[in-house]
Design a protein around this motif. Structure first.
Motif, PDB file in Angstrom:
ATOM      1  N   GLY A  52       8.868   2.121   2.184  1.00  0.00           N
ATOM      2  CA  GLY A  52       8.820   0.989   3.097  1.00  0.00           C
ATOM      3  C   GLY A  52       7.903   1.180   4.287  1.00  0.00           C
ATOM      4  O   GLY A  52       7.590   0.222   4.988  1.00  0.00           O
ATOM      5  N   ASP A  53       7.464   2.430   4.547  1.00  0.00           N
ATOM      6  CA  ASP A  53       6.517   2.672   5.647  1.00  0.00           C
ATOM      7  C   ASP A  53       5.177   2.027   5.329  1.00  0.00           C
ATOM      8  O   ASP A  53       4.808   1.852   4.170  1.00  0.00           O
ATOM      9  N   ARG A  54       4.442   1.722   6.389  1.00  0.00           N
ATOM     10  CA  ARG A  54       3.080   1.203   6.241  1.00  0.00           C
ATOM     11  C   ARG A  54       2.094   2.353   6.226  1.00  0.00           C
ATOM     12  O   ARG A  54       2.270   3.335   6.950  1.00  0.00           O
ATOM     13  N   VAL A  55       1.045   2.209   5.425  1.00  0.00           N
ATOM     14  CA  VAL A  55      -0.019   3.208   5.352  1.00  0.00           C
ATOM     15  C   VAL A  55      -1.339   2.518   5.671  1.00  0.00           C
ATOM     16  O   VAL A  55      -1.641   1.451   5.131  1.00  0.00           O
ATOM     17  N   PHE A  56      -2.119   3.125   6.555  1.00  0.00           N
ATOM     18  CA  PHE A  56      -3.457   2.650   6.866  1.00  0.00           C
ATOM     19  C   PHE A  56      -4.420   3.783   6.530  1.00  0.00           C
ATOM     20  O   PHE A  56      -4.128   4.950   6.796  1.00  0.00           O
ATOM     21  N   LEU A  57      -5.549   3.455   5.939  1.00  0.00           N
ATOM     22  CA  LEU A  57      -6.541   4.439   5.525  1.00  0.00           C
ATOM     23  C   LEU A  57      -7.841   4.199   6.271  1.00  0.00           C
ATOM     24  O   LEU A  57      -8.402   3.102   6.207  1.00  0.00           O
ATOM     25  N   SER A  58      -8.314   5.224   6.972  1.00  0.00           N
ATOM     26  CA  SER A  58      -9.544   5.111   7.752  1.00  0.00           C
ATOM     27  C   SER A  58     -10.666   5.912   7.112  1.00  0.00           C
ATOM     28  O   SER A  58     -10.418   6.915   6.442  1.00  0.00           O
ATOM     29  N   PHE A  59     -11.887   5.470   7.371  1.00  0.00           N
ATOM     30  CA  PHE A  59     -13.067   6.147   6.827  1.00  0.00           C
ATOM     31  C   PHE A  59     -14.293   5.680   7.589  1.00  0.00           C
ATOM     32  O   PHE A  59     -14.242   4.691   8.323  1.00  0.00           O
ATOM     33  N   THR A  60     -15.384   6.399   7.396  1.00  0.00           N
ATOM     34  CA  THR A  60     -16.669   5.978   7.957  1.00  0.00           C
ATOM     35  C   THR A  60     -17.657   5.795   6.819  1.00  0.00           C
ATOM     36  O   THR A  60     -17.535   6.415   5.756  1.00  0.00           O
ATOM     37  N   GLY A  76       0.736   8.501 -12.717  1.00  0.00           N
ATOM     38  CA  GLY A  76      -0.530   8.070 -13.303  1.00  0.00           C
ATOM     39  C   GLY A  76      -0.798   6.579 -13.179  1.00  0.00           C
ATOM     40  O   GLY A  76      -1.860   6.110 -13.584  1.00  0.00           O
ATOM     41  N   THR A  77       0.161   5.815 -12.629  1.00  0.00           N
ATOM     42  CA  THR A  77      -0.061   4.381 -12.449  1.00  0.00           C
ATOM     43  C   THR A  77      -1.194   4.163 -11.457  1.00  0.00           C
ATOM     44  O   THR A  77      -1.185   4.718 -10.358  1.00  0.00           O
ATOM     45  N   THR A  78      -2.165   3.379 -11.870  1.00  0.00           N
ATOM     46  CA  THR A  78      -3.375   3.158 -11.077  1.00  0.00           C
ATOM     47  C   THR A  78      -3.459   1.691 -10.672  1.00  0.00           C
ATOM     48  O   THR A  78      -3.255   0.810 -11.501  1.00  0.00           O
ATOM     49  N   VAL A  79      -3.753   1.455  -9.390  1.00  0.00           N
ATOM     50  CA  VAL A  79      -3.841   0.096  -8.862  1.00  0.00           C
ATOM     51  C   VAL A  79      -5.075  -0.002  -7.970  1.00  0.00           C
ATOM     52  O   VAL A  79      -5.324   0.886  -7.149  1.00  0.00           O
ATOM     53  N   VAL A  80      -5.834  -1.083  -8.124  1.00  0.00           N
ATOM     54  CA  VAL A  80      -6.956  -1.358  -7.227  1.00  0.00           C
ATOM     55  C   VAL A  80      -6.400  -2.108  -6.021  1.00  0.00           C
ATOM     56  O   VAL A  80      -5.861  -3.206  -6.166  1.00  0.00           O
ATOM     57  N   LEU A  81      -6.505  -1.516  -4.833  1.00  0.00           N
ATOM     58  CA  LEU A  81      -6.009  -2.143  -3.605  1.00  0.00           C
ATOM     59  C   LEU A  81      -7.049  -3.050  -2.961  1.00  0.00           C
ATOM     60  O   LEU A  81      -6.719  -4.068  -2.361  1.00  0.00           O
ATOM     61  N   GLU A  82      -8.310  -2.663  -3.048  1.00  0.00           N
ATOM     62  CA  GLU A  82      -9.422  -3.449  -2.499  1.00  0.00           C
ATOM     63  C   GLU A  82     -10.570  -3.353  -3.491  1.00  0.00           C
ATOM     64  O   GLU A  82     -10.783  -2.297  -4.070  1.00  0.00           O
ATOM     65  N   ARG A  83     -11.301  -4.452  -3.671  1.00  0.00           N
ATOM     66  CA  ARG A  83     -12.406  -4.435  -4.636  1.00  0.00           C
ATOM     67  C   ARG A  83     -13.649  -5.077  -4.018  1.00  0.00           C
ATOM     68  O   ARG A  83     -13.594  -6.186  -3.502  1.00  0.00           O
ATOM     69  N   ALA A 107      -0.568  -4.967   5.217  1.00  0.00           N
ATOM     70  CA  ALA A 107      -0.332  -3.520   5.218  1.00  0.00           C
ATOM     71  C   ALA A 107      -0.080  -3.066   3.790  1.00  0.00           C
ATOM     72  O   ALA A 107       0.351  -3.847   2.940  1.00  0.00           O
ATOM     73  N   TYR A 108      -0.355  -1.805   3.538  1.00  0.00           N
ATOM     74  CA  TYR A 108       0.038  -1.187   2.279  1.00  0.00           C
ATOM     75  C   TYR A 108       1.398  -0.555   2.540  1.00  0.00           C
ATOM     76  O   TYR A 108       1.545   0.254   3.459  1.00  0.00           O
TER      77      TYR A 108
END
Length: 168
Positions: A52-60, A76-83, A107-108
């Motif tokens: 139930g927690d939110r996860v944010f992913l940062s990058f440059t 092994g379950t694979t999901v595209v979150l952003e495309r 949020a994820y």
């Protein structure tokens, strides 16, 4: 004896951590360029999150382009979150601040299964049309094959990987 038990326990924990990161062999074979940097969840690589927690992913990004974010759970379950999200060079966080839902900021959320989840960020200089990749349960080898097939559509490409852990 106590030291050996502690050492064994530590080695067991290290063995359970997901094998993340793209090795130098893959970087060369896949023709990757150093475009993605500092890719990590908001609690750092390997951070622990309760269900139930939110996860944010940062990058440059060192140059503008298109990014796709894929997650792979321990089963092994694979999901595209952003495309094919078009972004300028600079620092970014997924989900984007402009991503909204009925409750406000998108949020994820951490959902089962418990254990480590991998996140793979794919950079290309052009949008990639193949929507058949990254579906269902994949082995590590299949995950890499899908990544390679996805990247093959672009002249300029990069991949970064990180992980987090879902706990009770």
């Amino acid at each position: 004896m106590r030291f050996l038990g502690l050492l064994f326990g530590l080695l067991l924990l290290v063995g359970c951590a997901p094998q993340v990161g793209i090795g130098e062999k893959e970087r060369q074979a896949w023709g990757l360029q150093p475009i993605i940097g500092e890719f990590a969840p908001d609690r750092g690589e390997g951070g622990k999150y309760r269900l139930g927690d939110r996860v944010f992913l940062s990058f440059t990004l060192s140059q503008p382009g298109y990014v796709t974010l894929v997650t792979m759970d321990v089963d092994g379950t694979t999901v595209v979150l952003e495309r094919n999200v078009q972004l300028p060079a600079g620092r970014h966080t997924f989900p984007l601040a402009t991503d909204r839902n009925a409750q406000g900021q998108a949020a994820y959320l951490v959902v089962p299964p418990l254990g480590p989840s991998r996140f793979r960020l794919l950079y290309t200089n052009v949008p990639v049309a193949n929507r058949e990749l990254f579906r269902g349960r994949l082995s590590n080898e299949a995950f890499n094959q899908h990544t390679q097939a996805y990247l093959s559509a672009a002249e300029v490409r990069d991949v970064a990987e990180t992980w987090m852990e879902a706990v009770r």
